[in-house]
Write a protein that holds these residues in place. Sequence first.
Motif, mmCIF file in Angstrom:
data_model
loop_
_atom_site.group_PDB
_atom_site.id
_atom_site.type_symbol
_atom_site.label_atom_id
_atom_site.label_comp_id
_atom_site.label_asym_id
_atom_site.label_seq_id
_atom_site.Cartn_x
_atom_site.Cartn_y
_atom_site.Cartn_z
ATOM 1 N N VAL A 182 0.896 -1.230 -0.068
ATOM 2 C CA VAL A 182 0.009 0.023 0.072
ATOM 3 C C VAL A 182 0.971 1.188 -0.056
ATOM 4 N N ARG A 184 3.852 1.615 -1.339
ATOM 5 C CA ARG A 184 4.411 1.700 -2.623
ATOM 6 C C ARG A 184 3.240 2.399 -3.619
ATOM 7 N N PHE A 185 2.067 1.772 -3.490
ATOM 8 C CA PHE A 185 0.927 2.286 -4.207
ATOM 9 C C PHE A 185 0.719 3.855 -3.866
ATOM 10 N N GLN A 188 3.524 6.013 -5.502
ATOM 11 C CA GLN A 188 3.446 6.257 -6.964
ATOM 12 C C GLN A 188 2.141 7.068 -7.318
ATOM 13 N N ASN A 189 1.061 6.947 -6.563
ATOM 14 C CA ASN A 189 0.140 7.903 -6.776
ATOM 15 C C ASN A 189 0.151 9.367 -6.536
ATOM 16 N N LYS A 191 3.156 10.570 -6.996
ATOM 17 C CA LYS A 191 4.162 11.092 -7.847
ATOM 18 C C LYS A 191 3.202 11.566 -9.128
ATOM 19 N N GLU A 213 12.508 7.776 -2.990
ATOM 20 C CA GLU A 213 11.622 7.460 -4.247
ATOM 21 C C GLU A 213 10.633 8.649 -4.610
#
Lengths: 319, 329
Positions: A182, A184-185, A188-189, A191, A213
């Motif tokens: 989660v 990681r999600f 990414q979201n 970004k 990251e």
Amino acid sequence: MAVLDVKHLTVGYGKVQAVRDVNLSLEKGEILGIVGESGSGKSTLGSAITKLLRPPGKILSGEIRFEGEDLVPLTEKQLRHKRWTDISVVMQSGMNALNPVATIRRQFEDVILVHQPMGKAKMAERVDEMLQLVNIDPVYADHYPHELSGGMKQRVSIALALVLDPKLILFDEPTTALDVVVQRFIVQNLKMLRRRYNFSALFISHDLGTVLEIADRVAVMYAGQIVEMQTTRNLLRHPKHPYTEALLRCFPDPRAEIIEAVGIPGTPPDLADITPGCPFAPRCTRSISTCFSETPAYVMEKDTGLACHLAGREAEVQA
Amino acid sequence: MADVILSLSQVNKTYVTRKNGRNRNVWAVRNVSFDLKRQHIVALVGESGSGKSTIAKLITGVERSDAKSGSILFEQKPLAEWRRHMREYRRHVQMVFQDPYAALNPLNPVNYAVGRPLTNYKKLRGQAREQEIEQILQQVHLTPVREFANKLPFELSGGQLQRVVIARALASSPKLIVADEPVSMLDVSIRAEVIGLIDELRTQAGVSFLYITHDLISARLLADEIVVLYRGTVVESGDAKTVVREALHPYTQLLLQAIPNPWAPEQDENFDMSLLERTGDDTGCVFRSRCPHAMEACAKTAPTLQPHGEKQQVACLLYSAESREPVNS
Ligand SMILES: Nc1ncnc2c1ncn2[C@@H]1O[C@H](COP(=O)(O)OP(=O)(O)OP(=O)(O)O)[C@@H](O)[C@H]1O
Ligand SMILES: Nc1ncnc2c1ncn2[C@@H]1O[C@H](COP(=O)(O)OP(=O)(O)OP(=O)(O)O)[C@@H](O)[C@H]1O
Ligand SMILES: [Mg+2]
Ligand SMILES: [Mg+2]
């Protein structure tokens, strides 16, 4: 002009100086990561900048210029119209900050109606759009927070922080309590959202991996001070402060042939009793005698900064 | 098999919860089997809600497994039998929790926390008790021992506190310690000290550990074997290095992909968002609804754990006899 320009900021809780002489600036669309171990003053810095410090926390000196205007002397009343529309926050406890007795839709409507009133239909459209942005099915708009998982609640907090298109968002450990997948999600979201809305952000985390990251630049805090600031790329390749180097070594590649647990022995100093010298010197593997007697100055150059006596003496030290 | 200290075979645990006035079964643990060898460390890895803590509670006897369920053997003796000697069992099997701040009474000094089990389990008193406390504090490197013995919890760092909690668990001279997320609340900079300590206690004091974590890196650092759990089911297990470096199950692969790799940011972009938080029904493979390789067959049969090579077991149709080759990976 920088969106945010913080100068010589010092914050205390009674005798404890939790943030000491911090300088940083943030450009439009930039994400500045702030890392450091527990108690290093990250949250204090974040709450001071957004003027959310709770007593006995107090700004002792310095300036916080947001679009040129110093926020330090402003009263809560003067700040109120900036909240959500100009500056918003997402906390680690963000998922618990949602009102438990209101549906997700109500929480969006409350924010919108106070700051940027619009019609019911338009609002419904906006809520759907915001939820989709964080990958949540809009059917959840009419659910209550307890019906959502921790990761979903945290994503709702992010969508809520974005709803009025603010210029600056403070994220304080937004992924810490969540599962790796989660986390990681969400990163990414974020970004993707940043590319789309071009907001500036302070991203606080003790997890260097996550900060590297997402951030464009990283400020490393130790004992209330920023000890190093560099672009993420350079920080990874050429860390200058021994504390940054040590932190980077704490993150092994799990797929390597051989891996070992690396830490940083020792503990940070007591912030209620700061003595002269570099606060990291007792844990530093490269300290020299000066490190114990003189406090290194924080030297800034363009978008970087460093507080270390070893700066520019690398050759000498390695020899 | 005398070298196996703990053995779970087909263990199940169902919780019944009430929602909107209706009873609902939560399958917290389903048909879980694994062995823990003496002086080994097994890591139980999985996301939140995968059943890790429930397994810890079943092993320590805090919870009972379902009536129609397999068995938990400790030292070849079923837990059902140990229940008649729970005191002795507790002495052999100790537990360490995630939050060291909550685990210790803030009003009691270190020597009280460590000394109590010595009085309780070993009937030690006076001088003998003092000596044993010092010896244990030495073992967890809380030195100078005399200084630490009288400290109160608020005077200690998180890493030091967790070492006190471990010292307390060690006091009864246990054979097995179940450690539920013992480092996840600690800073990375001090995690290493606790991980190093667990490793040392295994080697030097011969304690076996069940190490529970959601973090594959620390599992690889510490464990001999890794057991990967997804929604109460073991999806992959085996030699720690092999499971991490040659992960077979799509869920293990997902966990690995989720670890940030700042040195290769381009990899991040490939992270498949659609794999998030989908819930499936109860037939077939538990991971099916999130699996990028899901096939029709996955909806029909629940794969069981099968050996793959020498060092690994996997529960996935991609590796079953019918379709030996993975579809793509
Ligand atoms: N309300 C308070 N009263 C007194 N001291 C405080 C208060 N809040 C924080 N502090 C102290 O200020 C220092 C910095 O705390 P802060 O919460 O900013 O650190 P942090 O870097 O955010 O840590 P963490 O990673 O644990 O969140 C610590 O020494 C802390 O004990
Ligand atoms: N006492 C209980 N009553 C009902 N359901 C429970 C109970 N304890 C656990 N569960 C459920 O069982 C499942 C497994 O929970 P468990 O606490 O074992 O997970 P975990 O892997 O330890 O998760 P975490 O990483 O969040 O600690 C979850 O769905 C949880 O909601
Ligand atoms: Mg904080
Ligand atoms: Mg748990």
